[in-house]
Design a protein around this motif. Sequence first.
Motif, short mmCIF file in Angstrom:
data_model
loop_
_atom_site.label_atom_id
_atom_site.label_comp_id
_atom_site.label_asym_id
_atom_site.label_seq_id
_atom_site.Cartn_x
_atom_site.Cartn_y
_atom_site.Cartn_z
N GLU A 169 44.78 40.06 48.31
CA GLU A 169 44.88 40.77 47.03
C GLU A 169 44.54 42.24 47.19
OE1 GLU A 169 43.23 39.11 43.04
OE2 GLU A 169 41.65 40.36 43.90
N GLN A 170 43.45 42.52 47.90
CA GLN A 170 43.04 43.92 48.11
C GLN A 170 44.05 44.66 48.99
OE1 GLN A 170 38.82 44.07 49.23
NE2 GLN A 170 38.42 42.37 47.84
N LYS A 171 44.67 43.95 49.92
CA LYS A 171 45.71 44.56 50.75
C LYS A 171 46.90 44.96 49.89
CE LYS A 171 48.20 41.90 53.45
NZ LYS A 171 48.56 41.00 54.59
N PHE A 172 47.24 44.12 48.93
CA PHE A 172 48.35 44.44 48.03
C PHE A 172 48.00 45.64 47.15
CE2 PHE A 172 49.24 39.61 48.15
CZ PHE A 172 49.85 39.73 49.38
N PHE A 173 46.75 45.69 46.67
CA PHE A 173 46.31 46.84 45.87
C PHE A 173 46.50 48.14 46.64
CE2 PHE A 173 43.09 44.05 43.43
CZ PHE A 173 43.94 43.93 42.34
N SER A 174 46.07 48.14 47.90
CA SER A 174 46.09 49.38 48.68
C SER A 174 47.49 49.74 49.18
CB SER A 174 45.12 49.26 49.87
OG SER A 174 45.54 48.22 50.75
N THR A 175 48.34 48.74 49.41
CA THR A 175 49.65 48.98 50.01
C THR A 175 50.73 49.25 48.97
OG1 THR A 175 49.04 47.47 51.80
CG2 THR A 175 51.36 48.08 51.64
N ALA A 176 50.60 48.63 47.81
CA ALA A 176 51.64 48.76 46.78
C ALA A 176 51.83 50.21 46.37
CB ALA A 176 51.27 47.91 45.57
N ASP A 177 53.06 50.55 46.03
CA ASP A 177 53.34 51.89 45.50
C ASP A 177 52.87 52.00 44.06
OD1 ASP A 177 55.07 53.24 47.71
OD2 ASP A 177 55.86 51.20 47.52
N LYS A 178 52.91 50.87 43.34
CA LYS A 178 52.38 50.81 41.98
C LYS A 178 51.76 49.44 41.76
CE LYS A 178 53.26 54.80 39.98
NZ LYS A 178 52.19 55.64 39.38
N VAL A 179 50.64 49.43 41.03
CA VAL A 179 49.98 48.20 40.62
C VAL A 179 50.07 48.12 39.10
CG1 VAL A 179 47.78 46.96 40.49
CG2 VAL A 179 48.38 48.23 42.58
N VAL A 180 50.39 46.94 38.59
CA VAL A 180 50.46 46.75 37.14
C VAL A 180 49.41 45.72 36.73
CG1 VAL A 180 51.87 46.05 35.17
CG2 VAL A 180 52.92 47.30 37.09
N SER A 181 48.55 46.11 35.78
CA SER A 181 47.53 45.22 35.22
C SER A 181 47.89 44.92 33.78
CB SER A 181 46.16 45.89 35.29
OG SER A 181 45.19 45.15 34.55
N LEU A 182 47.59 43.71 33.34
CA LEU A 182 47.84 43.34 31.95
C LEU A 182 46.79 43.90 31.00
CD1 LEU A 182 48.78 39.55 32.35
CD2 LEU A 182 50.34 41.45 31.94
N THR A 183 45.63 44.30 31.55
CA THR A 183 44.53 44.75 30.69
C THR A 183 43.89 46.03 31.23
OG1 THR A 183 42.82 43.50 31.89
CG2 THR A 183 43.98 42.34 30.12
#
Length: 416
Positions: free
Chosen positions: A162-176
Amino acid sequence: MRNFDRIKVLYLSLDGMTDPLGQSQVIAYLKRISTKNVEYDIVSFEKPEVYKGRKARIEQELAGTSITWHPLEYSNKYSFLSTYFLLQEGWKKVEQLHKFKKFDIVHCRAQLVATLGYKLKTKYGVKFIFDMRGWWTDEKFESGARSGAIYKPLYKYLKSQEQKFFSTADKVVSLTHIGKDEIVKHGWAKENKIGVIPTCVDFDTFQPYTAHQRKIIRVELGIPADAFVLIYSGSLGGAYNIKDIFKIYEALLQHIPQAYLLLLAKTVQGNVKAEIEAFNSTAQQKVIVTSAEYKDVHKYLVASDLGVILYEIKYSVIGRSPTKLGEYWASGIPVISPAGIGDVDYIINRFLGSGSLIKDLSNEESIKDALQEIVYNRVGKEALRKYALEYYDIDNGVQFYEALYRGLIKNNRLSS
């Protein structure tokens, strides 16, 4: 020659398009966004028991759009082994599609399929959106589905992913917004990389209240025209504790002795059916259990008077954005909810007369206070629908995602 104004998006979803969530939270968005010169390929994992009956309907709904659907079969028969093979099959399809389509963006709905988006980014340089849809790993482990010391290494591994996806993604989308604050607080991703959009409501499906529709459903269910109806719409079991719904209903009966409880549930887990039957014998058969296709849910909501939102209050609720809150409002009914679920406290406090918060679900007086507040101080049905349109309009989500896509492509083309 390629049309460079057209954006090619690969959309990955563990939820099937034949599932209610696929229809309400994927197709409803993508059909609208696809009219903005966006071309989609959807890879989703479909449950065989519902896929067969709904496949033709989904194909018909997508016909004539710029959306191509690639359904794969979902299975959890062998737990982790099934998940491994799902992802292997998914990667074969994803890589095959990319070699042919050359996607600009891979949009991953939730954590498991983000594994495939991460590989597509690192191997082929495709822009990667991690649309986390809540705190999936924590939800699974808090529900008891993965409890015990044997699962601790798995939990740590999934959280590291999960943390790898946070750091690697170009954009992160949160519902809240609370979920975004948590990510930033721990330094998992920078604030300017995180967007927030709640689950939205399709107002074409969730039509306004009509007395005629209310009468039809009440006659169908055998509910008197003047009865007060408390409704819960959603899954039962796991993180959705039926005993907590009964607590709220029992407190309501002290205010309104002839009130009904309507459970609109397509999924009932564990021994919930037996618990409902046992409770119904004490409630003099005023508990009604039924289900409805997504397109018909609003008919049962307009036949009701107060909607229940319910999750166990654990760490993962920071990421919860209950779709049913907006659906209840759109249908003209206020809500009652435990405090501390995602942004729900902020939303209910912002829109006066829209609902009430139970400060302590284990305290009967707290439940009674919350019920008294909303049963006797609610706003009208038109005002509730206006609230829903302001906060949950699906067009807000369409604009959000289109801007996200165009921002990523603009930055990509400026740097190339």
